[in-house]
Every structure is written in C-alpha cells, then in structure tokens.
Scaffold this motif. Structure first.
Motif, short mmCIF file in Angstrom:
data_model
loop_
_atom_site.label_atom_id
_atom_site.label_comp_id
_atom_site.label_asym_id
_atom_site.label_seq_id
_atom_site.Cartn_x
_atom_site.Cartn_y
_atom_site.Cartn_z
N GLU A 299 0.83 -1.19 0.00
CA GLU A 299 0.00 0.00 0.00
C GLU A 299 0.87 1.25 0.00
OE1 GLU A 299 -2.76 -0.01 3.16
OE2 GLU A 299 -3.88 -1.73 2.44
N ALA A 300 0.41 2.28 -0.73
CA ALA A 300 1.15 3.53 -0.77
C ALA A 300 1.04 4.22 0.59
CB ALA A 300 0.59 4.44 -1.86
N PRO A 301 2.12 4.79 1.06
CA PRO A 301 2.09 5.44 2.37
C PRO A 301 1.57 6.86 2.28
CG PRO A 301 4.31 5.49 1.50
CD PRO A 301 3.48 4.76 0.49
N MET A 302 1.33 7.46 3.44
CA MET A 302 0.95 8.86 3.56
C MET A 302 1.84 9.48 4.62
SD MET A 302 -2.81 10.40 4.51
CE MET A 302 -3.13 12.16 4.57
N GLU A 303 2.38 10.64 4.33
CA GLU A 303 3.27 11.28 5.28
C GLU A 303 2.56 11.54 6.60
OE1 GLU A 303 4.70 14.83 3.49
OE2 GLU A 303 6.28 13.80 2.35
N ASP A 304 3.25 11.27 7.70
CA ASP A 304 2.66 11.46 9.02
C ASP A 304 2.28 12.92 9.26
OD1 ASP A 304 2.96 8.78 9.58
OD2 ASP A 304 4.88 9.02 10.62
N LYS A 305 3.09 13.83 8.77
CA LYS A 305 2.81 15.25 8.97
C LYS A 305 1.51 15.66 8.29
CE LYS A 305 4.75 19.85 8.26
NZ LYS A 305 5.91 20.64 7.73
N GLU A 306 1.32 15.16 7.05
CA GLU A 306 0.10 15.54 6.33
C GLU A 306 -1.11 14.83 6.91
OE1 GLU A 306 -1.07 16.82 1.88
OE2 GLU A 306 0.23 15.07 2.05
N LYS A 307 -0.92 13.60 7.38
CA LYS A 307 -2.02 12.89 8.03
C LYS A 307 -2.46 13.65 9.29
CE LYS A 307 -1.71 8.42 8.20
NZ LYS A 307 -1.37 7.02 8.62
N ALA A 308 -1.51 14.12 10.07
CA ALA A 308 -1.85 14.90 11.27
C ALA A 308 -2.54 16.20 10.90
CB ALA A 308 -0.58 15.18 12.07
N ALA A 309 -2.10 16.84 9.79
CA ALA A 309 -2.74 18.08 9.34
C ALA A 309 -4.19 17.82 8.92
CB ALA A 309 -1.95 18.68 8.19
N LEU A 310 -4.44 16.68 8.27
CA LEU A 310 -5.80 16.33 7.86
C LEU A 310 -6.69 16.14 9.08
CD1 LEU A 310 -7.83 15.51 5.64
CD2 LEU A 310 -6.99 13.16 5.88
N TYR A 311 -6.22 15.38 10.07
CA TYR A 311 -7.01 15.18 11.28
C TYR A 311 -7.30 16.52 11.98
CZ TYR A 311 -5.70 10.22 10.91
OH TYR A 311 -5.53 8.92 10.49
N ALA A 312 -6.30 17.40 12.06
CA ALA A 312 -6.49 18.68 12.73
C ALA A 312 -7.43 19.59 11.97
CB ALA A 312 -5.12 19.36 12.92
N ALA A 313 -7.32 19.60 10.63
CA ALA A 313 -8.18 20.45 9.81
C ALA A 313 -9.63 20.04 9.95
CB ALA A 313 -7.74 20.38 8.35
N ILE A 314 -9.90 18.74 9.87
CA ILE A 314 -11.27 18.25 10.01
C ILE A 314 -11.75 18.45 11.44
CG2 ILE A 314 -12.76 16.23 9.89
CD1 ILE A 314 -11.05 15.20 7.62
N GLY A 315 -10.87 18.20 12.42
CA GLY A 315 -11.25 18.37 13.81
C GLY A 315 -11.66 19.79 14.13
N GLY A 316 -11.04 20.78 13.47
CA GLY A 316 -11.45 22.15 13.68
C GLY A 316 -12.90 22.39 13.32
N PHE A 317 -13.38 21.71 12.28
CA PHE A 317 -14.77 21.87 11.85
C PHE A 317 -15.72 21.01 12.69
CE2 PHE A 317 -12.62 22.88 7.69
CZ PHE A 317 -12.96 24.22 7.69
N VAL A 318 -15.37 19.75 12.92
CA VAL A 318 -16.33 18.81 13.53
C VAL A 318 -16.20 18.70 15.04
CG1 VAL A 318 -16.39 17.48 11.39
CG2 VAL A 318 -14.84 16.78 13.22
N GLY A 319 -15.15 19.31 15.63
CA GLY A 319 -15.05 19.33 17.08
C GLY A 319 -13.87 18.53 17.61
#
Length: 458
Positions: free
Chosen positions: A45-65
C-alpha cells in the motif's frame, strides 16, 4: 485395439494439460523467503506522510469538534479506512488529500460542531484541490473567512464553496485573489458583508463566480471584466449599487449574468447585445436601474433563453426587434413603466413559452391570436395596463384585459374588468425577493418556467 490406444493418448494429453496449468500457477505465485506463496499482483500500500495525516485530522477536527478521534477511527484515511467527504490522489508514490467536503449532505457525512472553526493546519494540505462545506457555521457562531495563508493553496485549489452559513460573517478576503488555480468560487447564502474584492478579477482560470445571498455592498468591480474564461456570474440578492461596469463586455464566454435583487443604477447596458454566448440575463428587482430597452440589435442575442427585466424602472416602448431572438423561452418585462403598443411579432417568437407584460402603461390593442393565449395559458400576463385591450374572439383571450370596443375610444379598465370569470382578481406576477437558486423567479413565473421546461423535456 485402436480404441484402447486412442483412450491412452487422451489420458496422456490430459495429464500434460494439468501439468502445464500447475507449472503456470507456480510461476505466477512464487514463494517468499519462508516458502509461503505470494500473489504476483499484490503490491504494498502507498504510504501517507505522518505530517500531512496529522494536518488532515487537525483540519477536520477544527470543523467537527475536538472530540472527533480521527486517528483512532480512520488510521488509514486514504486507504483501508476512508473518511466520508475526503478523497485522495497519488503523487510520487505518496497519498495526498485532494478533496475535503463537510456538511449534512449524506447520512454518514461529517457535520460541523456548534463551535466549528478554521484550523491553521487546513493550509498544510498542499495538494488540496477542492474545499467545500455546507451549513457549518450557525448564526450563534460568528466566524470570518481567514485572510492569511491562502497562498499555500494557490497552486492546487480549484474549487472553494461555502454554502448556507448564517454565521460566516465579515468581508471576503482579498487574499482569495491569489488562488491562481481556482476555477469555481461559490459563497452562497452566508452573512458576508463589505465590497466584492477587486482582486477577484485576477483569477484568470475562474469559470464560475457565485456570491449570491449575502449582504455585499458597493459597486460591481470593473476588474471582473478580466475574467475572460468566466461562464457564470451570479451576484444576486445582495446590496450592490452603482452602474453595471462596461468592462463586463469583455466576458465573451459568459452564459449566465445574474444581478437580481440589488440596487443597481444606470440603465440596461447596451453592451449585453454584444455577448453572443449569453443564455440567461437576470436583472429583475433593481428598481433604480431605469433606462429604456434598446430599439435595435436584439437579433445579436442568438443564444438568449431567459430575459428577466421585471421591476427595474424601464420606460419607453417595447421594440419590435425583440421578436428576433430565436431561442428566447422566458420574457419578463412586468412591473415597469413601459408604454406604447405591444408588438404583434412577439407572439411569433419561435421558442417562447412564458411572457409577462403586466403592471406597465401599455396601450392599444393586443394583436395576438386566440391560439397564442390558449397555448400560453397562465404563462402569459398583460393585466394592470389600463390602456390595453384585446379583440373579442372565440376560443381565447388574455386574462384581466378589457375587450376593445371602439378603435377610436380607449378602453376603460376598471376593477370589474380585471376580474376573472370566478369573480376573483387574477394572480399578479409580483417580483418578490428571490432565493439564490439558479433563476429565483417569483410567483407564478416559477410555475410557468417549470411548465415550459417539462413541455420541452416531454
């Protein structure tokens, strides 16, 4: 004897066939270091950078709580555990989020928390192509669109849409004009105020600009005339004022110009006659617009299908040249100060399906045929024109218009003459404030237009 030899030959051939199958299967599978079979088509499986994964979680978390546990619920957001509303693409062997969409669209869609906010990590998603959210900020949570950091998405962001957010307040940031790749900017039914930023005129790739249903004020920026590839411009249902800038004449690809429900002035711009691609021209409910209808040149608008000029303060006569528009289906000139006679050629418009002339100062005799009135039904309105009359004929006549009694004697239209057969006043096509839908037409105009569409489809 021959039969026995033939049978043995068949058995030998069958055995060889099975052996070949077994050999091909072994070659396809191979073995790992411990001797276990491994499928050749299987890839890591292709990987995803940990930094960008953390940014995705934080960006969505800002909207959904803050209570949203993205890393626990979706440890592989671009692979085995996808997030609803998030899409990813591969770049140089790595997964990157390219689409983030939040709002109550589907049952399992991510929805914003009452204290939703823009997270700074949103701008760390450097491959983001589309950011949309719907019904995210209620009036109880006033929030401004961030003014900084958009430059980080300038090379990738193509779609930016914020819809139905009563709490999304303040100005449209001028920094949105730095999104060089943007093709669609839709900020609809929010609570945005202030001017339309002139910087938006620098979005060279923009195809759709929709800012309707806000509280925007000031003029329509002349810089928007630099959007040479723009297809749709909708600035309706705001508080814009001033003249419609002549620079918009350069929008040769424009198919929709919707400026309804504003406070524009300066008259109907003549340059619209030189916009050959225009299909929908909607300027209704700009009561201070004023001016007159151009007497010549309407034949140039070969693509125009919808023309809504109701309640814009138009005076003067209806030009006969308006009958030369081959694709015109919807014509609304009601609630103006138009005078003179109604050109008989309007009934010969080849595609017309709805026509509203009511609430003017038109005079003389209507020279349309009974068949025209029968075909149009309630989609034709000419009442509330005190000097207008129609010839008495079997089989059809316009509602609310007096019968012509004497060509030398102007008709007298009183309350009783405008009553329908049941004793009730015909429904008026008043120009009520429109919603931010594609047309936003009012009263029975909507029914007329939908009926027209249904007839065309059938």
């Amino acid at each position: 004897m021959g039969r026995a030899r033939g049978g043995r030959l068949l058995l030998v051939l069958a055995a060889l066939f099975v052996a070949l199958l077994l050999l091909s299967g072994c070659a396809a599978e191979g073995e790992d270091e411990e001797g276990s079979p491994v499928a050749a088509a299987e890839e890591p499986e292709a990987p995803m950078e940990d930094k960008e994964k953390a940014a995705l979680y934080a960006a969505i978390g800002g909207f959904v709580g803050k209570a949203w546990n993205g890393s626990g619920l979706f440890p592989d957001p671009c692979g085995q555990t996808p997030i609803q509303g998030v899409s990813c693409d591969l770049f140089n062997g790595l997964w990157h989020p390219t689409v983030v969409s939040i709002g109550p669209v589907l049952d399992n869609s991510l929805q914003c928390a009452p204290d939703a906010r823009f997270s700074p990590q949103l701008f760390d998603l450097r491959r983001l192509k589309s950011l949309t959210f719907y019904a995210c900020f209620p009036a109880a949570n006033p929030t401004a669109i961030p003014a900084a950091n958009w430059y980080g998405l300038a090379g990738t962001l193509e779609t930016l849409e914020f819809r139905s957010n009563p709490g999304l307040a303040g100005a449209i940031p001028a920094s949105l004009g730095r999104l060089a790749s943007l093709q669609s900017l839709v900020l609809v039914d929010n609570n945005l105020t202030g001017a339309v930023p002139p910087e938006l005129g620098g979005l060279a790739k923009l195809r759709r600009l929709v800012l309707s249903g806000n509280g925007l004020s000031g003029p329509v920026p002349a810089t928007l005339g630099g959007l040479k590839g723009l297809l749709k411009m909708d600035l309706s249902n705001n508080r814009l004022d001033g003249r419609i800038p002549p620079e918009l004449a350069g929008l040769e690809s424009l198919t929709l110009l919707d400026l309804r429900n504003n406070s524009l002035t300066g008259g109907l711009p003549e340059f619209v006659l030189g916009m050959p691609a225009l299909q929908d021209l909607l300027l209704s409910s700009n009561p201070l617009l004023g001016g007159t209808l151009m007497q010549r040149g309407w034949e140039k608008m070969a693509s125009l299908a919808t023309l809504d000029l109701s309640n814009v303060g138009l005076g003067g006569a209806i030009p006969e040249s308006m009958a030369a528009m081959p694709r015109l289906r919807f014509l609304a000139l009601d609630h103006n100060r138009l005078s003179g006679t109604v050109p008989a050629k309007l009934a010969a418009l080849p595609s017309i399906g709805a026509m509203y002339l009511n609430g003017n100062n038109l005079t003389g005799a209507l020279e349309f045929s009974p068949a025209f009135y029968q075909r149009m039904g309630s989609r034709f309105a000419s009442w509330d024109n005190p000097g207008l009359c129609a010839a008495e004929a079997d089989g059809g006549a316009p509602t609310g218009v007096a019968v012509c009694k004497d060509a030398q004697d102007p008709p007298r239209v009183g309350v009783r003459d405008r009553m329908d057969g049941g004793g009730g006043k015909p429904e008026a096509s008043s120009s009520l404030p429109a919603s931010s839908s594609s047309f936003g037409l009012s009263g029975h105009k909507v029914a007329g237009l939908w009926c027209l569409v249904m007839v065309m489809v059938l």
